[in-house]
Design a protein around this motif. Structure first.
Motif, short mmCIF file in Angstrom:
data_model
loop_
_atom_site.label_atom_id
_atom_site.label_comp_id
_atom_site.label_asym_id
_atom_site.label_seq_id
_atom_site.Cartn_x
_atom_site.Cartn_y
_atom_site.Cartn_z
N ARG A 200 45.15 70.98 54.44
CA ARG A 200 45.29 72.31 53.83
C ARG A 200 46.56 73.00 54.30
NH1 ARG A 200 40.99 75.99 53.07
NH2 ARG A 200 41.76 78.07 52.55
N TYR A 201 46.93 72.79 55.56
CA TYR A 201 48.10 73.46 56.13
C TYR A 201 49.07 72.41 56.68
CZ TYR A 201 44.64 77.23 56.20
OH TYR A 201 43.67 78.13 55.85
N ASP A 202 50.36 72.56 56.39
CA ASP A 202 51.35 71.60 56.88
C ASP A 202 51.77 72.00 58.29
OD1 ASP A 202 53.39 69.83 57.34
OD2 ASP A 202 54.83 70.85 56.04
N GLU A 203 50.88 71.72 59.23
CA GLU A 203 51.14 72.07 60.64
C GLU A 203 50.67 70.89 61.49
OE1 GLU A 203 48.62 75.50 60.83
OE2 GLU A 203 50.03 76.81 59.83
N LEU B 161 45.12 71.29 65.52
CA LEU B 161 45.79 72.36 64.78
C LEU B 161 44.90 72.95 63.70
CD1 LEU B 161 48.71 73.17 65.56
CD2 LEU B 161 48.20 70.84 66.22
N ASP B 162 43.74 72.33 63.46
CA ASP B 162 42.76 72.82 62.49
C ASP B 162 43.35 72.92 61.09
OD1 ASP B 162 40.22 73.56 61.80
OD2 ASP B 162 40.44 75.68 62.34
N VAL B 163 44.00 71.86 60.65
CA VAL B 163 44.70 71.91 59.36
C VAL B 163 43.96 71.18 58.24
CG1 VAL B 163 46.93 72.14 60.48
CG2 VAL B 163 46.10 69.86 59.87
N CYS C 160 40.84 67.85 64.71
CA CYS C 160 42.25 68.23 64.58
C CYS C 160 42.56 69.43 65.47
CB CYS C 160 42.58 68.57 63.13
SG CYS C 160 44.26 69.22 62.96
N TYR D 76 61.15 71.48 62.43
CA TYR D 76 59.73 71.51 62.09
C TYR D 76 58.99 72.26 63.20
CZ TYR D 76 55.22 69.65 60.39
OH TYR D 76 53.94 69.50 59.90
N VAL E 16 38.01 66.93 60.42
CA VAL E 16 38.19 68.38 60.43
C VAL E 16 37.91 68.93 61.84
CG1 VAL E 16 37.38 70.56 59.44
CG2 VAL E 16 37.52 68.52 58.00
N TRP F 38 56.11 72.45 64.16
CA TRP F 38 54.98 71.79 64.84
C TRP F 38 55.41 70.52 65.53
CZ3 TRP F 38 51.72 75.57 64.47
CH2 TRP F 38 51.94 76.47 63.43
N THR G 38 49.33 73.70 69.68
CA THR G 38 48.30 74.73 69.85
C THR G 38 48.60 75.56 71.10
OG1 THR G 38 46.95 73.10 71.00
CG2 THR G 38 46.37 73.58 68.72
N ARG H 25 47.58 82.11 63.46
CA ARG H 25 49.03 81.89 63.57
C ARG H 25 49.77 83.21 63.82
NH1 ARG H 25 47.80 77.43 64.91
NH2 ARG H 25 47.44 75.76 63.44
N HIS I 157 42.76 81.40 59.35
CA HIS I 157 43.67 80.42 59.95
C HIS I 157 45.07 81.03 60.13
CE1 HIS I 157 45.22 76.35 60.80
NE2 HIS I 157 46.28 76.73 60.11
N ARG J 48 38.92 67.05 71.37
CA ARG J 48 40.30 66.58 71.17
C ARG J 48 41.24 67.78 71.23
NH1 ARG J 48 41.47 61.10 71.34
NH2 ARG J 48 40.28 59.90 69.83
N ARG K 211 38.15 80.32 62.01
CA ARG K 211 37.62 79.94 60.69
C ARG K 211 37.04 81.14 59.95
NH1 ARG K 211 35.68 74.48 61.44
NH2 ARG K 211 37.51 73.27 62.01
N ARG L 168 36.83 76.69 68.39
CA ARG L 168 37.49 77.49 67.34
C ARG L 168 37.47 78.98 67.63
NH1 ARG L 168 40.42 73.38 65.48
NH2 ARG L 168 39.10 71.60 65.03
N ARG M 47 40.50 70.41 55.84
CA ARG M 47 39.34 71.08 55.26
C ARG M 47 38.63 70.13 54.31
NH1 ARG M 47 40.45 74.06 58.69
NH2 ARG M 47 40.72 76.31 58.71
#
Lengths: 578, 77
Positions: free
Chosen positions: B49-52, B34-36, B32, A212, B29, A214, A221, A490, A486, A50, A183, A160, B38
């Motif tokens: 975990r992250y507001d993204e 954006l990997d936000v 996602c 915002y 998990v 995002w 991404t 960013r 993480h 995804r 990670r 990842r 967990r």
């Protein structure tokens, strides 16, 4: 947390593909199909299942060249005209010739396209001149179909891992890449004979009106890492002043989408509910008319469906609320908006780089080769204009097949270990900083300045101020601090975003004319100047943090365009009756 | 690390009753972009975990027990 001083993990491959969204999977798959003995690694910042612009599928093909509806030559002519003539036609033609075969291959993989009662593809007219839009009401499962093919072909997938810099040899060849795990912060060095960049658009360049970070048009991404990596590897980028700017649902900031609704009778309207443009196909000229209507007394601009039969609206909703951006329905529901009685308020997106809808990107030829030997680019970040999803698939395929041949003729390139050490220092710096600047704040500031100073119409003085502000922020980058892997990702994305902002400013200032409608509308140079600027603008790194800009003549057309046709996209506005 | 706290409403919420992360599920998990998301080691349940958030919905669509709800982020709503 990983030990920052560990030796990086090391991996060798024949072909490294960076980005597992749309073009990347096709590149990896076609390379393996061409030669199953090759080691092909697909690196993805998220998870290939995804990821990328089509994480939740796509509601249609916007550039389907289907026999009976269009020829490759007609398509090349349309895209040439839509881009004010500044195109490398050979690359568009290479796409167009493989467009139909790609559709049939996807069909075989289980991707569903709309067909008529005879089982033929049901292609619709949305473009100004030709017929190229093939709806995909059930296009939500496309990533699943791609994933199955990748598994079958035994492509090695690493999720990842964010690639941060390319490795190059002493003679300028691509030699691999360095990546960091989002990670664990583990560093990975991948040595490869060829590298295919498919890292998507620069979608976090401008700031959406919502504020915002995002809530972008593009999947956020896609932060422009591919452009930054290509730049630092010495590749040429082209026409970066030709921004992506799209007409979107206000606040939601996703497509409305007129391509879906148009064939059912929906259209873009002003506050009187009247049409003002003849064609809803996204082009710079269309966006300029949209902008004028929005800023003039007839704004805001809406997508109008309320005149359609309720069952027709339901049919449109069944596409819009299920595929590509399925949360559109949730958004309208929250505001109590109903397409049957309310027009949908539209707005102009933040700026970005994306060849999917405009004409900028890392320069590629008809084989998806960049100017760096062994380095390919495909999809939204490569320079084939108005490429959309199908173009990403086809050019990914072209890149994968060409790279499979290339790697049979060359050994692995050597690179200086100093490149790895320098990158290790840059990548790990935010984790080493005990205090400093949080990535989200630095990003917000860059992107706010992008809106304040770079959003068209473009003004020279504003651009000069922007460059000063960007230089100040560049001096702040060593102070970026990350509390975990993480946030480290960013922080590294912020580096890419700043690179892209500086490139957008430099390229825009260089081209002293207006072109591509709103995409490069300069108030100081409001006219199109074909005598001096009928050319590409090529940008490369000067190796010292600055850029070298030059003109590249437009190659002789392989598909001639009549002078009477050339201005067709400048006649989009519906004349007002006297 | 001296970062100020900056509160925001999380767009993604997870129904702990329905969530089966404690049985080894990591679907939301994993998918996602954006990997936000967990897994909370204390509760064994997934959380944001992250507001993204791109409000793109794979977390909700792919959850085997329909435990995930995505709201449009407040600033856009």
């Amino acid at each position: 947390m990983a030990n920052l001083d560990d030796d990086a993990s090391f991996f060798e491959a024949d072909i490294l593909v960076i980005g597992g969204g749309t073009a990347g999977p096709l590149a990896a798959f076609k390379a393996k199909a061409a030669n199953p003995a090759l080691r092909v690694v697909l690196l993805e910042k998220a998870n290939v299942k995804r990821s990328g612009a089509i994480a939740v599928g796509m509601d249609g093909l916007n550039n389907a060249v289907v026999p009976g509806f269009a020829t490759p030559e007609q398509y090349v002519r349309e895209i040439t005209i839509a881009n004010d003539g500044i195109v490398y036609q050979q690359a568009i033609l290479a796409y167009a010739r493989r467009s139909f075969d790609m559709i049939r291959e996807l069909d075989d993989w289980g991707v569903k396209f709309q067909k008529d009662e005879n089982g033929d593809y049901d292609v619709k007219k949305v473009h100004h001149l030709g017929t190229y839009v093939l709806p995909m009401p059930e296009g939500g499962t496309i990533k699943k179909a791609l994933y199955r093919q990748l598994r079958k072909a035994q492509v090695l997938i690493s999720n990842r891992f964010m690639a941060t810099r390319l490795l190059t040899s002493w003679d300028g060849r691509a030699a691999g890449a360095i990546a960091v795990n989002s990670r664990t912060a583990e560093l990975l060095v991948i040595r490869a004979k060829a590298v295919i960049l498919a890292a998507g658009a620069a979608g976090r360049l401008g700031l959406p009106a919502s504020g915002y970070l995002w809530g972008t048009y593009e999947n956020p991404t896609n932060s422009g890492d591919g452009y930054a990596m290509a730049l630092h590897a010495g590749a040429e980028l082209t026409n970066l002043e030709c921004f992506q700017i799209n007409p979107l649902i206000k606040d939601y900031n996703g497509p409305a989408c007129a391509y879906v609704g148009g064939p059912f009778g929906a259209y873009t309207a002003n506050s009187d509910g009247a049409r003002f443009i003849e064609c809803d196909y996204w082009s710079g000229q269309m966006m300029l008319e949209f902008y004028k209507e929005l800023e003039g007394g007839k704004g805001p601009v809406f997508l109008k469906l309320d005149h359609l039969a309720p069952e027709t609206v339901t049919e449109v909703e069944n596409i819009l609320h299920r595929v590509e951006r399925p949360s559109r329905g949730l958004f309208h529901q929250g505001r109590g908006a109903d397409y049957r009685k309310d027009m949908v308020e539209m707005h102009i997106s933040e700026i970005g780089f994306c060849s999917g809808h405009s004409a900028s990107g890392v320069w590629v030829d008809e084989h998806a080769q960049t100017t760096v030997p062994g380095l390919y680019a495909a999809g939204d970040m490569a320079s084939v204009p108005h490429n959309y999803m199908l173009g990403a698939f086809v050019n990914g395929a072209i890149a994968g097949e060409h790279a499979a041949q290339f790697v049979e003729e060359v050994p692995l390139a050597d690179y200086d270990q100093g490149q790895v050490e320098a990158e290790r220092a840059r990548v790990t710096a935010p984790l080493r900083n005990e205090t400093g600047l949080p990535p989200n704040q630095v990003e917000y500031k860059i992107r706010r300045f992008v809106n304040d100073y770079l959003q068209p119409p473009k003004v020279t003085r504003k651009y000069e101020i922007a460059r000063k502000r960007f230089a100040e922020i560049r001096a702040d980058l060593p102070r970026l601090a990350a509390r975990d892997p993480h946030e480290l990702m960013r922080a590294l994305e912020v580096h890419s975003i700043l690179d892209c902002a500086e490139m957008a400013a430099a390229a825009s200032l260089y081209r002293t004319e207006s072109r591509w409608g709103l995409y490069h509308y300069r108030l100081d140079y409001p006219e199109t100047d074909d005598r001096d600027w009928f050319c590409h603008v090529q940008l490369t790194s000067d190796g010292k943090g600055g850029f070298v800009l030059r003109k590249r003549p437009v190659d002789p057309y392989v598909v001639p365009v009549k002078t009477t046709e050339r201005d067709a996209y400048h006649r989009l506005r519906i004349p007002t009756p006297a | 690390m001296s970062f100020a706290e900056n509160p925001s409403e999380f767009p993604v919420t997870i129904d702990a009753e329905k969530c089966i992360a404690d049985k080894g599920c990591t679907v939301c998990v994993d998918v996602c972009p954006l990997d936000v998301l967990r897994i909370n080691p204390e509760t064994g349940k997934a959380h944001m975990r992250y507001d993204e958030c791109w409000y793109c919905l794979p977390c909700a669509l792919d959850c085997p027990t329909k435990a995930v709800t995505v709201a449009i982020p407040y600033l856009l709503r």
